[in-house]
Design an enzyme around this catalytic site. Structure first.
Site, PDB file in Angstrom:
ATOM      1  N   GLU A  64       0.828  -1.081   0.084  1.00 48.02           N
ATOM      2  CA  GLU A  64       0.045   0.075  -0.220  1.00 48.02           C
ATOM      3  C   GLU A  64       0.749   0.764  -0.143  1.00 48.02           C
ATOM      4  O   GLU A  64       1.861   1.092   0.393  1.00 48.02           O
ATOM      5  CB  GLU A  64      -0.632   0.269   1.650  1.00 48.02           C
ATOM      6  CG  GLU A  64      -0.405  -0.291   2.090  1.00 48.02           C
ATOM      7  CD  GLU A  64       1.020   0.393   2.942  1.00 48.02           C
ATOM      8  OE1 GLU A  64       0.878   1.863   3.107  1.00 48.02           O
ATOM      9  OE2 GLU A  64       1.624   0.392   3.476  1.00 48.02           O
TER      10      GLU A  64
ATOM     11  N   GLU B 241       4.602  -0.743   1.366  1.00 45.16           N
ATOM     12  CA  GLU B 241       4.442  -0.873  -0.202  1.00 45.16           C
ATOM     13  C   GLU B 241       4.830  -2.109  -0.297  1.00 45.16           C
ATOM     14  O   GLU B 241       4.497  -1.906  -1.876  1.00 45.16           O
ATOM     15  CB  GLU B 241       5.782  -0.140  -1.106  1.00 45.16           C
ATOM     16  CG  GLU B 241       6.016   1.611  -0.368  1.00 45.16           C
ATOM     17  CD  GLU B 241       7.388   2.031  -1.461  1.00 45.16           C
ATOM     18  OE1 GLU B 241       8.090   1.204  -2.416  1.00 45.16           O
ATOM     19  OE2 GLU B 241       7.644   3.410  -1.461  1.00 45.16           O
TER      20      GLU B 241
END
Length: 354
Positions: free
Chosen positions: A176, A319
């Protein structure tokens, strides 16, 4: 074809096949090495075997979906940066310049950035546009999103997993990017776990002690104002969460519906995983915990999910970087599983539990 409702996706999810877990475990025990010598890596291979329903699991083709979204709660000064940074990192994800892209190249994993609801639209051929709205609202003032929007974010994440399944990916991972999402995830964790915000709120991208204290106050009062129901994961998501969390939860549901294991990342992915499990407990069979992050909620969330993380490196980058650290380890474990000689091959007695 993608399902048209959340109920349809959930109805397709079946328990992983425990018989194949046991067969894979038996194979491990026959290999000429100490019993359970590779620990959690052996368990992970067995779990993937149970999901794929085969004694010879394969996950050479794998993909990481990075769900990008912005959060209205940043208006309460809970972060050092603003929504512009989300757009900048999203562009870097598209061009291969983000941290996780460098790690994914080593891990042999394709990276797919997904816009779930960034404030700034990013135009790039590698960005998949699944945005529900241009950022959530400030949950200190009003619900982060409507229930309809929450369900839509879940469905869009599920549909993206189905798309990757149709493209032949055998192992998926979640990541994310979104400024403010350690605040949304901490708020959701507090309610879903039934614990105080102090126990699940950390420094995020590097807040000072004073900044963390302010962040806790915002979360605590936001929860009191929104009054989310802890027994209703979608209510918690809609009142406190983010489109990235909804997208990841749906992604896990969609992967499970297509019999694909999902490597989850750190605390934000773990909140999404708990959301997915609350919506369908069978999803737990399809999850692989990558790492125990340095954010305070990580251990509590993993305990609630019933999973042990393979890596404990005090990471908090996001991420999907934690998920990427595990893929080479899984490759090495699978190499032993597939290629190592058995006790029979070398004509010595197998180890037995004493």
């Amino acid at each position: 074809m993608a399902a048209q409702s959340l109920d349809e996706f959930v109805s397709r999810i079946e328990a992983a096949d425990g018989a194949f877990f046991l067969r894979a475990q038996k194979r491990w025990d026959c290999i000429a090495k100490p019993l359970h010598g590779l620990g959690l890596l052996e368990d992970a291979v067995c779990r993937i075997a149970a999901v794929q329903r085969t004694e010879r699991p394969c996950f050479e083709k794998r993909a990481l979906a990075v769900f990008c979204a912005d959060n209205g709660i940043v208006a309460e000064n809970v972060s050092q940066t603003d929504a512009h940074v989300t757009a900048v990192v999203a562009k870097n994800l598209c061009t291969g310049d983000a941290s996780v892209c460098k790690m994914a190249r080593v891990a042999g994993c394709d990276v797919f950035p997904v816009d779930m609801g960034m404030c700034e639209a990013v135009t790039h051929p590698r960005l998949f546009d699944a945005h529900v709205a241009r950022g959530t609202k400030d949950f200190f003032v009003e619900d982060a999103m409507s229930r309809v929007e929450a369900e839509e974010s879940i469905l869009r994440g599920a549909a993206f997993a189905e798309r990757l399944a149709c493209e032949g990916y055998a192992l998926l991972a979640t990541g994310e990017m979104g400024i403010g999402n350690t605040t949304t995830s901490s708020a959701m964790a507090s309610v879903l776990l039934g614990v105080s915000p102090e126990l699940v709120t950390g420094t995020g991208a590097g807040l000072s002690a004073e900044g963390v204290a302010h962040k806790i106050r915002v979360i605590k009062e936001g929860i009191e104002r929104r009054k989310p129901r802890g027994d209703d994961a979608i209510d918690v998501l809609s009142k406190l969460g983010g489109f990235d969390i909804g997208g990841m939860a749906g992604f896990m549901l969609g992967a499970a519906a297509n019999r694909i294991s999902v490597v989850i990342d750190g605390v934000i992915s773990q909140v999404a995983a708990l959301t997915a499990v609350r919506l369908c407990p069978l999803v737990r069979d399809y999850l692989l915990a990558s790492h125990r992050g340095s954010e305070k909620a990580s251990g509590l969330l993993l305990d609630a999910l019933g999973h042990c993380a393979v890596v404990n490196a005090e990471m908090h980058l996001g991420e999907g970087t934690g998920a990427m650290t595990v893929l080479p380890l899984l490759d090495m474990a699978l190499s032993v599983y597939n290629e190592m000689a058995t006790f029979d091959d070398i004509q010595i007695s197998a180890y037995k539990p004493l």
